[in-house]
Design a protein around this motif. Structure first.
Motif, PDB file in Angstrom:
ATOM      1  N   LEU A 199       0.841  -1.202   0.000  1.00  0.00           N
ATOM      2  CA  LEU A 199       0.000   0.000   0.000  1.00  0.00           C
ATOM      3  C   LEU A 199       0.874   1.250   0.000  1.00  0.00           C
ATOM      4  N   TYR A 200       1.056   1.818  -1.185  1.00  0.00           N
ATOM      5  CA  TYR A 200       1.930   2.983  -1.329  1.00  0.00           C
ATOM      6  C   TYR A 200       1.128   4.267  -1.173  1.00  0.00           C
ATOM      7  N   GLU A 201       1.578   5.125  -0.267  1.00  0.00           N
ATOM      8  CA  GLU A 201       0.912   6.410  -0.041  1.00  0.00           C
ATOM      9  C   GLU A 201       1.939   7.449   0.383  1.00  0.00           C
ATOM     10  N   PRO A 202       2.288   8.369  -0.524  1.00  0.00           N
ATOM     11  CA  PRO A 202       3.283   9.396  -0.169  1.00  0.00           C
ATOM     12  C   PRO A 202       2.673  10.511   0.676  1.00  0.00           C
ATOM     13  N   ILE A 203       3.547  11.257   1.339  1.00  0.00           N
ATOM     14  CA  ILE A 203       3.145  12.430   2.127  1.00  0.00           C
ATOM     15  C   ILE A 203       3.583  13.662   1.331  1.00  0.00           C
ATOM     16  N   THR A 204       2.880  14.764   1.440  1.00  0.00           N
ATOM     17  CA  THR A 204       3.286  15.966   0.709  1.00  0.00           C
ATOM     18  C   THR A 204       4.568  16.542   1.299  1.00  0.00           C
ATOM     19  N   ALA A 205       5.326  17.221   0.455  1.00  0.00           N
ATOM     20  CA  ALA A 205       6.587  17.830   0.908  1.00  0.00           C
ATOM     21  C   ALA A 205       6.338  18.863   2.004  1.00  0.00           C
ATOM     22  N   GLU A 206       5.223  19.591   1.892  1.00  0.00           N
ATOM     23  CA  GLU A 206       4.910  20.611   2.901  1.00  0.00           C
ATOM     24  C   GLU A 206       4.675  19.971   4.271  1.00  0.00           C
ATOM     25  N   LEU A 207       3.911  18.873   4.275  1.00  0.00           N
ATOM     26  CA  LEU A 207       3.618  18.200   5.536  1.00  0.00           C
ATOM     27  C   LEU A 207       4.889  17.581   6.127  1.00  0.00           C
ATOM     28  N   LEU A 208       5.727  17.014   5.257  1.00  0.00           N
ATOM     29  CA  LEU A 208       6.998  16.446   5.718  1.00  0.00           C
ATOM     30  C   LEU A 208       7.857  17.504   6.384  1.00  0.00           C
ATOM     31  N   CYS A 209       7.945  18.669   5.733  1.00  0.00           N
ATOM     32  CA  CYS A 209       8.753  19.763   6.294  1.00  0.00           C
ATOM     33  C   CYS A 209       8.172  20.257   7.614  1.00  0.00           C
ATOM     34  N   ASN A 210       6.842  20.322   7.687  1.00  0.00           N
ATOM     35  CA  ASN A 210       6.203  20.713   8.953  1.00  0.00           C
ATOM     36  C   ASN A 210       6.609  19.758  10.072  1.00  0.00           C
ATOM     37  N   ARG A 211       6.579  18.450   9.753  1.00  0.00           N
ATOM     38  CA  ARG A 211       6.934  17.438  10.753  1.00  0.00           C
ATOM     39  C   ARG A 211       8.406  17.548  11.143  1.00  0.00           C
ATOM     40  N   MET A 212       9.258  17.806  10.153  1.00  0.00           N
ATOM     41  CA  MET A 212      10.685  17.966  10.454  1.00  0.00           C
ATOM     42  C   MET A 212      10.899  19.142  11.398  1.00  0.00           C
ATOM     43  N   GLU A 213      10.215  20.254  11.137  1.00  0.00           N
ATOM     44  CA  GLU A 213      10.375  21.434  11.988  1.00  0.00           C
ATOM     45  C   GLU A 213       9.863  21.170  13.408  1.00  0.00           C
ATOM     46  N   GLU A 214       8.743  20.452  13.516  1.00  0.00           N
ATOM     47  CA  GLU A 214       8.210  20.105  14.841  1.00  0.00           C
ATOM     48  C   GLU A 214       9.194  19.230  15.614  1.00  0.00           C
ATOM     49  N   ILE A 215       9.752  18.222  14.926  1.00  0.00           N
ATOM     50  CA  ILE A 215      10.676  17.292  15.587  1.00  0.00           C
ATOM     51  C   ILE A 215      11.960  18.005  15.991  1.00  0.00           C
ATOM     52  N   MET A 216      12.457  18.908  15.142  1.00  0.00           N
ATOM     53  CA  MET A 216      13.660  19.670  15.504  1.00  0.00           C
ATOM     54  C   MET A 216      13.419  20.535  16.735  1.00  0.00           C
ATOM     55  N   ALA A 217      12.234  21.150  16.789  1.00  0.00           N
ATOM     56  CA  ALA A 217      11.907  21.997  17.944  1.00  0.00           C
ATOM     57  C   ALA A 217      11.831  21.151  19.214  1.00  0.00           C
ATOM     58  N   GLN A 218      11.333  19.924  19.071  1.00  0.00           N
ATOM     59  CA  GLN A 218      11.158  19.069  20.251  1.00  0.00           C
ATOM     60  C   GLN A 218      12.470  18.434  20.715  1.00  0.00           C
ATOM     61  N   THR A 219      13.287  17.972  19.754  1.00  0.00           N
ATOM     62  CA  THR A 219      14.487  17.196  20.119  1.00  0.00           C
ATOM     63  C   THR A 219      15.758  18.026  20.154  1.00  0.00           C
ATOM     64  N   GLY A 220      15.744  19.189  19.476  1.00  0.00           N
ATOM     65  CA  GLY A 220      16.980  19.970  19.368  1.00  0.00           C
ATOM     66  C   GLY A 220      17.975  19.354  18.398  1.00  0.00           C
ATOM     67  N   GLN A 221      17.532  18.350  17.627  1.00  0.00           N
ATOM     68  CA  GLN A 221      18.411  17.656  16.678  1.00  0.00           C
ATOM     69  C   GLN A 221      17.925  17.911  15.254  1.00  0.00           C
ATOM     70  N   ASN A 222      18.861  18.239  14.334  1.00  0.00           N
ATOM     71  CA  ASN A 222      18.443  18.523  12.957  1.00  0.00           C
ATOM     72  C   ASN A 222      18.897  17.442  11.966  1.00  0.00           C
ATOM     73  N   GLY A 223      19.207  16.250  12.481  1.00  0.00           N
ATOM     74  CA  GLY A 223      19.581  15.133  11.615  1.00  0.00           C
ATOM     75  C   GLY A 223      18.398  14.203  11.408  1.00  0.00           C
ATOM     76  N   PHE A 224      18.173  13.781  10.150  1.00  0.00           N
ATOM     77  CA  PHE A 224      17.039  12.903   9.831  1.00  0.00           C
ATOM     78  C   PHE A 224      17.496  11.716   8.990  1.00  0.00           C
TER      79      PHE A 224
END
Length: 731
Positions: free
Chosen positions: A373-398
């Motif tokens: 079951l292939y289902e991609p996520i939009t680039a905008e939503l991915l970036c939003n999630r990356m920014e949220e995770i960086m704010a939470q963890t203080g880490q910018n590596g993915f």
């Protein structure tokens, strides 16, 4: 902190970063307003064991009357040195004690046992200035020495990234595991259960969800479930994750439910939501989704098909709270920059898409939903999630852990990262397909991509076709050249023992790999022996691939790895040591001139691959037709534009000079005045920060409407075709 749901991963996965399954589930539960607490018990057991108190207890527990190896005797004699140094070493590997590096590098601070005999040429590997990484490598060897001691003298099941893995692998019958679980606690069990006891007192959950991604987590999950069911009989215990999804789909052994109350399959969001509602008395048992349980003394599978799974946009952002993020240990096991990414550094794990966009490889579980079951996520939503995770963890590596990240989405994500001016460092699993052009690789690099890993598998075109991989060795070589020239490291997953693979094809594959390393377009790799799995095309139709199952019996416990014979293939396992030894040398830039037969202790055929096959391929002119709808973007700075008059023998030309400043160099180009001014204006329109992106057709139309002549003659030749170095990319 009390919470109704306790999510945890039992020992052991990685030491440098948490496995993300519980973070995904916690993020989803947040969207439903359901409180949860999560833990990575692997890192907590590791920190408890590798401490001054932990090692003091370990050495005290070793039976001194028992005969042990000379290596263990040496370590027991040096026990005070280990106990004295361990806390400082762990702090160093956690990034909290960098000043220890020069002391470690002097080689008279850490006690050294057998693992240090395997040290590479450290001066070659780290030079005179790579003190931190060199110390990290030496400290890793020190911990591996201690691991050897634990395995021999305290707990035979111990391993840094797995525990009792052989008990979990191909366990068609539950007998061996069940018998092991009736025995007294092992040394590691005692440490683990002490931690579980404290967590249960703190969290006081109604439902415990244990994520078991790999066979090496199975035994410890059962131990945890066993203890919880004994001491917290009213708390329900559920397990799920990669192991259950692939291995437990035909489960019938009722004894498993002495350790768990429920087992869920595939995506966990909807099953856990329904299960928690059931535990709270808000849903009845028939409303459970993809869940095994014991009913009337029999293993029963309930799947409420009326309940649909959540779309990827609905599951929320992975939540890394509760994890002891500052406790993770960065290690360098192999002196190879690409290889060390798996053990060095704290990587936030994400996926760009659910499932695999290719979904055809015949060795893969493509019949199961997690691939199918292939289902991609939009680039905008991915970036939003990356920014949220960086704010939470203080880490910018993915680390994007997709089955294979889609090139089109990688392009969109990279453009979004650049537009938002995010400073991130990331790597991803990919397919080596021709979509990865020079310009796309340069875009990925500009957006923070540092490495990719992908399956070259058998490095034989006949077998790649049989696998239905959709790539050729030549294509892989060219794509890897694009990545390498862009400054992105490449790791290849290699396979041997695919059905019908001959000794000749194995040797030819090794020669292809040797040449890829020698050409500098492959930095790291790993050989895997082919395993026939129940849910792959090969496992579902072995006759088509000319192999035979040894038994049709379906076990009562785990069913995934299928023992098979390959009547027309080589003796695949005999190649294992030679393939891995040669590869380790190639990864260190060594032994390219050693004849291939020297790696094996039995007679092997001569390779049929020309010694310059890859080198010749990479020097050939590569032509890729550019599609009219190709997008053109400018990533660089605004050029400095100057017009001037050029005179020669009484003739005068109006000229234009454009100067491009990049982070590494200055590029100057000179054109006719009208062409130069048009180019400067067009570059402004092509900026990645503009809302509208222009296609090559639109760029061409603009040039021709300006009456400037033949567009291709201007665009595809020097000096304009060198501007990719400054950031002019066709994507």
């Amino acid at each position: 902190m009390s919470a109704p749901i306790f999510l945890f991963t039992p020992p052991f996965t990685q030491l440098n970063t948490p496995y993300p399954a519980t973070a995904y589930l916690k993020g989803f539960l947040n969207t439903k307003g359901i409180s949860s607490y999560q833990a990575d018990l692997g890192i907590e057991v590791t920190i408890a064991l590798f401490s001054k108190t932990g090692l003091s207890d370990l050495f005290a527990a070793i039976d001194k009357s028992k005969e042990v190896s000379a290596n263990s005797k040496r370590m027991i004699t040096l026990q005070e040195d280990y106990i004295t140094t361990i806390d400082a070493v762990i702090l160093f590997l956690q990034g909290k004690n960098p000043a220890l590096a020069p002391l470690i590098c002097k080689r008279n601070f850490l006690p050294e046992a057998e693992r240090f005999a395997q040290t590479d040429d450290l001066a070659w590997a780290f030079g005179s200035m790579g003190t931190q990484d060199k110390a990290k490598h030496l400290a890793t060897l020190y911990l591996e020495d201690l691991s050897d001691l634990i395995k021999e003298c305290a707990d035979e099941h111990f391993g840094f990234s797995r525990y009792a893995e052989k008990l979990g692998r191909s366990a068609n019958s539950f007998d061996e595991l069940y018998n092991e679980l009736q025995k007294p606690y092992t040394y590691l069990d005692k440490i683990l259960i002490t931690i579980v006891e404290k967590k249960m007192m703190k969290v006081q959950p109604k439902l415990v969800c244990i994520s078991v991604p790999f066979p090496g987590n199975l035994y410890t999950s059962l131990r945890c479930g066993q203890w919880i069911k004994q001491y917290y009989p009213n708390v329900k215990v559920c397990t799920g994750g990669g192991f259950a999804n692939t291995e437990l789909r035909s489960l019938t052994d009722v004894r498993v439910f002495e350790f768990y109350d429920f087992i869920t399959l595939d995506d966990g969001e909807a099953p856990i939501e329904n299960l928690f509602a059931f535990v709270e008395g808000k849903k009845n048992i028939d409303e459970l989704k993809r869940t095994f349980l014991l009913q009337d003394g029999k293993v029963t599978y309930i799947n409420n098909t009326a309940c649909t799974d959540y779309k990827q946009g609905q599951v929320g952002t992975p939540d890394y709270s509760d994890f002891l993020l500052d406790q993770y240990i960065s290690a360098i096991e192999v002196v190879n920059p690409m290889h060390s990414l798996w053990s060095d550094g704290r990587w936030n794990k994400l996926t760009m898409a659910h499932g695999c966009y290719w979904g055809k490889c015949t060795f893969c579980d493509i019949s199961l939903d997690y691939i199918k079951l292939y289902e991609p996520i939009t680039a905008e939503l991915l970036c939003n999630r990356m920014e949220e995770i960086m704010a939470q963890t203080g880490q910018n590596g993915f680390h994007f852990v997709d089955e294979a990240a889609p090139p089109a989405l990688m392009r969109a994500l990279s453009l979004e990262i650049i537009k938002r001016k995010l400073v991130v460092s990331w790597w991803a699993n990919i397919r080596f397909e021709k979509s990865f052009t020079r310009d796309l690789c340069l875009l990925l690099k500009a957006a923070g991509c540092i490495a990719v890993s992908g399956g070259l598998e058998v490095a034989s075109d006949r077998l790649l076709q049989l696998i239905d991989k959709g790539i050729t060795v030549a294509q892989v070589a060219r794509v890897n050249k694009h990545f390498t020239e862009a400054g992105i490291m490449v790791h290849a997953y290699l396979m041997y023992g695919f059905p019908t693979q001959t000794a000749q094809e194995t040797i030819d594959s090794l020669e292809m790999v040797r040449q890829l390393f020698e050409a500098g377009v492959l930095q790291s790799a790993f050989w895997h022996l082919f395993t026939m799995t129940a849910h792959s095309p090969v496992g579902l139709n072995p006759a088509k691939y000319k192999v035979q199952k040894l038994t049709e019996t379906i076990g009562s416990f785990a069913n995934n790895d299928i023992v098979h014979i390959d009547p027309t293939g080589a003796d695949h396992e005999s190649f294992s040591f030679g393939l891995k030894k040669s590869l380790l040398n190639y990864m260190h830039g060594a032994c390219f001139d050693v004849p291939l037969h020297k790696w094996f202790d039995f007679k092997t055929p001569k390779t049929t691959i020309a010694p310059d096959y890859i080198a010749t391929l990479l020097t050939e002119e590569e032509y890729q037709a550019v599609k009219p709808n190709t997008k053109v973007v400018w990533l660089g700075n605004t050029p400095v534009v100057e017009t001037y008059t050029k005179s020669k023998k009484g003739n005068h030309w109006e000229m234009c000079s454009l100067t491009f400043e990049t982070k590494k160099e200055t590029l100057d180009i000179k054109t006719d005045k009208e062409q130069g001014l048009w180019l400067a204006d067009m570059i402004a329109q092509l900026s990645v920060h503009n809302i509208k992106t222009l296609s090559l057709t639109e760029v061409k139309a603009s040039y021709e409407n300006a009456g400037l002549g033949d567009f291709e003659l201007f665009w595809d030749n020097k000096p304009v075709n060198t501007l990719y170095r400054a950031g002019l990319l066709q994507l």
